[in-house]
Enzyme design. Structure first.
Site, short mmCIF file in Angstrom:
data_model
loop_
_atom_site.label_atom_id
_atom_site.label_comp_id
_atom_site.label_asym_id
_atom_site.label_seq_id
_atom_site.Cartn_x
_atom_site.Cartn_y
_atom_site.Cartn_z
N ASP A 41 -4.77 1.42 -1.99
CA ASP A 41 -5.13 0.08 -1.65
C ASP A 41 -5.26 -1.13 -2.77
O ASP A 41 -5.14 -2.12 -2.77
CB ASP A 41 -6.70 0.22 -0.89
CG ASP A 41 -6.68 0.53 0.59
OD1 ASP A 41 -5.51 0.49 1.11
OD2 ASP A 41 -7.62 0.90 1.07
N HIS A 63 1.39 4.46 -2.83
CA HIS A 63 1.44 5.88 -3.06
C HIS A 63 2.76 6.47 -3.55
O HIS A 63 2.52 7.53 -4.30
CB HIS A 63 1.62 6.28 -1.39
CG HIS A 63 0.40 6.38 -0.56
ND1 HIS A 63 -0.76 6.84 -1.14
CD2 HIS A 63 0.13 5.70 0.68
CE1 HIS A 63 -1.66 6.57 -0.29
NE2 HIS A 63 -1.25 6.02 0.92
N GLU A 66 -5.83 6.97 -1.04
CA GLU A 66 -5.98 5.85 -0.28
C GLU A 66 -6.34 4.73 -0.85
O GLU A 66 -5.94 3.51 -0.97
CB GLU A 66 -6.54 6.15 1.12
CG GLU A 66 -5.99 7.06 1.98
CD GLU A 66 -4.49 6.64 2.24
OE1 GLU A 66 -4.22 5.50 2.34
OE2 GLU A 66 -3.50 7.42 2.40
N HIS A 92 0.70 -1.27 -0.07
CA HIS A 92 0.17 0.08 -0.15
C HIS A 92 0.93 1.20 0.04
O HIS A 92 0.69 2.20 -0.66
CB HIS A 92 -0.87 0.05 1.16
CG HIS A 92 -1.64 1.36 1.55
ND1 HIS A 92 -2.77 1.60 1.30
CD2 HIS A 92 -1.37 2.57 2.20
CE1 HIS A 92 -3.34 2.41 1.49
NE2 HIS A 92 -2.23 3.39 2.16
N GLU A 93 1.90 1.26 0.83
CA GLU A 93 2.66 2.47 1.01
C GLU A 93 3.65 2.40 -0.51
O GLU A 93 3.81 3.74 -0.87
CB GLU A 93 3.75 2.34 2.24
CG GLU A 93 3.26 2.15 3.36
CD GLU A 93 2.45 3.52 3.77
OE1 GLU A 93 2.67 4.59 3.19
OE2 GLU A 93 1.13 3.52 4.44
ZN LIG Z 1 -2.12 5.12 2.48
#
Ligand SMILES: [Zn+2]
Length: 412
Positions: free
Chosen positions: A356, A278, A352, A274-275
């Site tokens: 995801d 980003h 976000e 997930h990071e």
């Molecule tokens: Zn996040």
């Protein structure tokens, strides 16, 4: 009534009203049963505790907001800013030092007033729900270190801005902009090596199943990772988290020890993916670009308003100065800042969902991300049913239920 004073008081009251209303509505929106998706992670006792935690946090935020808003309005109307100005000017320092003393004193006063609230938050509220693991010693040393850091960092930044506005005429805002951006990029660059280790210990993650799985996931996503570290988050709280630091090829990930002890390898891999999402989806670069533009706009507006005699009259000032103009502009900026934070939260919630989705695609296991989110919500006693106004106003992350629903319907 002075038009600036009207705008400032109205926006202080307006933002207090919005905050209080949102807390009220979220307290009312608390459901008696956990949503069906959470039946396996929230037993009735944990769920009741999470509701009580939400209520207690909201009461705390309403009390702090009310106190701060009232105090700010009283200080403005009672001429507190002018009183402090007379006191600081009586020291007869040079203009830059006078400005630093004035702004520094305001910062110090507000930190001292905020201290009892911080103590209550850490040692009463968070303690009651079993989150706080911080000793009094850590609390005191954290505050001493933060104080020294803000004197150095804030001092250099404010001295620079004051000097530019004093010496360089109509284009001062451009120089301030360049200076502030360079300075904050420099800080971000040195933070992982110089600043973060002052507060936490970072140990390279030992070789083993978890490390190999994380490296495989980064490779798979075509992501250059220069290090995987474990941070002793348990020194302050039982809440878990993970974050990236550093630029470009020097990116490292820090995993809280509390995250590692609670989640399975698959779940931690999903959190890291997930990071990575980003970075890969350009969220970090976009956020940086928006921040740079926003800083420029702020300095430009500041240069227009900070020398308005009417603005100084609003605060009952006898004399005009650059340093007081900075503070008054910051107060005048309240409504604009509220609007911008609502917009940026909106973008951040969209990011976000994208991160995801990236995690779910990269790992091919949306269920791992889902169970990681469920575990995090249970151990952080998150509010599962926040009111839409609260989400709109304050949430940089979508409500966890929306994330889980989006993940369970996302294509692999
Ligand atoms: Zn996040």
């Amino acid at each position: 009534m002075n038009v600036y004073l009207t705008v400032i008081i109205a926006s202080l009251i307006g933002s207090w009203l919005l905050g209080t209303l949102s807390n009220r509505l979220s307290a009312k929106a608390l459901a008696p049963q956990p949503p069906i998706e959470f039946a396996d992670h929230f037993d009735p006792e944990t769920f009741a505790k999470s509701q009580e935690y939400t209520r207690a946090s909201m009461r705390f935020s309403t009390v702090t907001d009310t106190f701060n808003t009232l105090l700010t309005i009283i200080i403005i109307l009672a001429g507190g800013f002018n009183w402090l100005d007379i006191l600081v000017r009586s020291l007869e320092l040079n203009p830059i030092l006078t400005g630093l003393t004035y702004i520094g004193s305001l910062g110090l006063i507000s930190a001292i007033i905020g201290l009892p609230f911080e103590i209550y938050h850490a040692f009463v509220l968070e303690n009651r729900f079993g989150f706080n693991t911080m000793t009094v010693g850590t609390f005191i040393s954290d505050h001493i270190k933060s104080f020294i850091l803000s004197v150095i960092i804030g001092g250099v930044l404010i001295a620079g801005v004051l000097a530019f506005f004093q010496l360089s005429g109509p284009y001062a805002w451009l120089l301030c902009w360049g200076f502030a951006v360079t300075f904050s990029l420099g800080l971000t660059y040195v933070a992982p090596t110089w600043i973060l280790p002052l507060f936490n210990k970072f140990t390279p993650l030992e070789d083993g199943e978890l490390r190999q799985a994380l490296e495989a996931c980064a490779n798979n996503a075509g992501f250059k990772l220069s290090g995987i570290f474990v941070m002793d988050g348990s020194k302050r709280s039982t809440k878990g988290n993970a974050f990236f630091t550093g630029f470009g090829k020097h990116k490292r990930i820090a995993l809280f020890d509390t995250l590692i002890s609670e989640q399975t390898t698959e779940e931690i891999v999903a959190v890291m993916a997930h990071e990575i999402g980003h970075c890969k989806r350009g969220h970090i670069k976009k956020r940086l670009a928006v921040g740079i533009i926003k800083t420029g706009v702020i300095f430009y507006l500041m240069s227009i308003f900070m020398s308005s005699p009417e603005l100084f009259a609003a605060f009952g000032m006898e004399r005009m100065s650059i340093y007081a103009g900075l503070i008054f502009f910051a107060l005048l900026y309240t409504p604009m800042s509220l609007v911008l934070s609502v917009l940026s939260n909106r973008v951040s919630r969209k990011h976000e969902f994208e991160a995801d989705r990236f995690a779910s695609k990269t790992t091919g296991k949306p269920e791992a991300m889902i169970s990681a989110l469920k575990k995090l919500s249970a151990s952080n006693l998150s509010n599962l049913t926040p009111h839409p106004l609260t989400v709109w106003l304050k949430y940089g992350h979508p409500p966890v239920l929306e994330r889980i629903r989006a993940l369970s319907t996302s294509p692999k």
